[in-house]
Motif scaffolding. Sequence first.
Motif, short mmCIF file in Angstrom:
data_model
loop_
_atom_site.label_atom_id
_atom_site.label_comp_id
_atom_site.label_asym_id
_atom_site.label_seq_id
_atom_site.Cartn_x
_atom_site.Cartn_y
_atom_site.Cartn_z
N LYS A 67 0.84 -1.20 0.00
CA LYS A 67 0.00 0.00 0.00
C LYS A 67 0.87 1.24 0.00
CE LYS A 67 -3.98 2.05 0.28
NZ LYS A 67 -4.75 2.17 -0.93
N GLN A 75 0.60 2.88 4.50
CA GLN A 75 0.05 2.37 5.76
C GLN A 75 1.20 1.79 6.57
OE1 GLN A 75 -2.92 -0.43 4.43
NE2 GLN A 75 -4.45 1.17 4.20
N GLN A 95 -2.21 5.85 8.72
CA GLN A 95 -2.46 6.09 7.31
C GLN A 95 -1.89 7.43 6.89
OE1 GLN A 95 -4.15 4.03 4.99
NE2 GLN A 95 -3.46 5.54 3.51
N ALA A 99 -6.72 6.12 1.84
CA ALA A 99 -6.60 4.66 1.84
C ALA A 99 -7.30 4.04 0.64
CB ALA A 99 -7.19 4.08 3.13
#
Length: 122
Positions: A67, A75, A95, A99
């Motif tokens: 991610k 993340q 985060q 997201a």
Amino acid sequence: MEPMSLDPAIASRLKRNDAGLVPAVVQERSTGAVLMMAWMDDEALARTLATRRATYWSRSRRQYWVKGETSGHTQHVRQVRLDCDGDTILLVVDQTGGACHTGDHTCFDADLLLPDDTEETR
């Protein structure tokens, strides 16, 4: 990246679907908001545990993705929990950026199907 092996004690507790995947729910540490849901297999979970970088299995691309690797919306994994049945993983993350693949902060802000019954209706 070299293949990683998941600790057999953890692997034995996972209940995978027919594709060998387990759903992963992602929660923001600072707000408690549910940010997204993705899929993990044993290797994605092993990579996540080893690096604290959320790593998932992309069913559409048929490959691993970290991610934020291309978007910068990262993340940092603070905790990983397994539910009581072993069929869902919870990642608690810090985060950075959105997201959701749409760029939104969470994937769950588009469609409110049932509002909180304590809120005033207009």
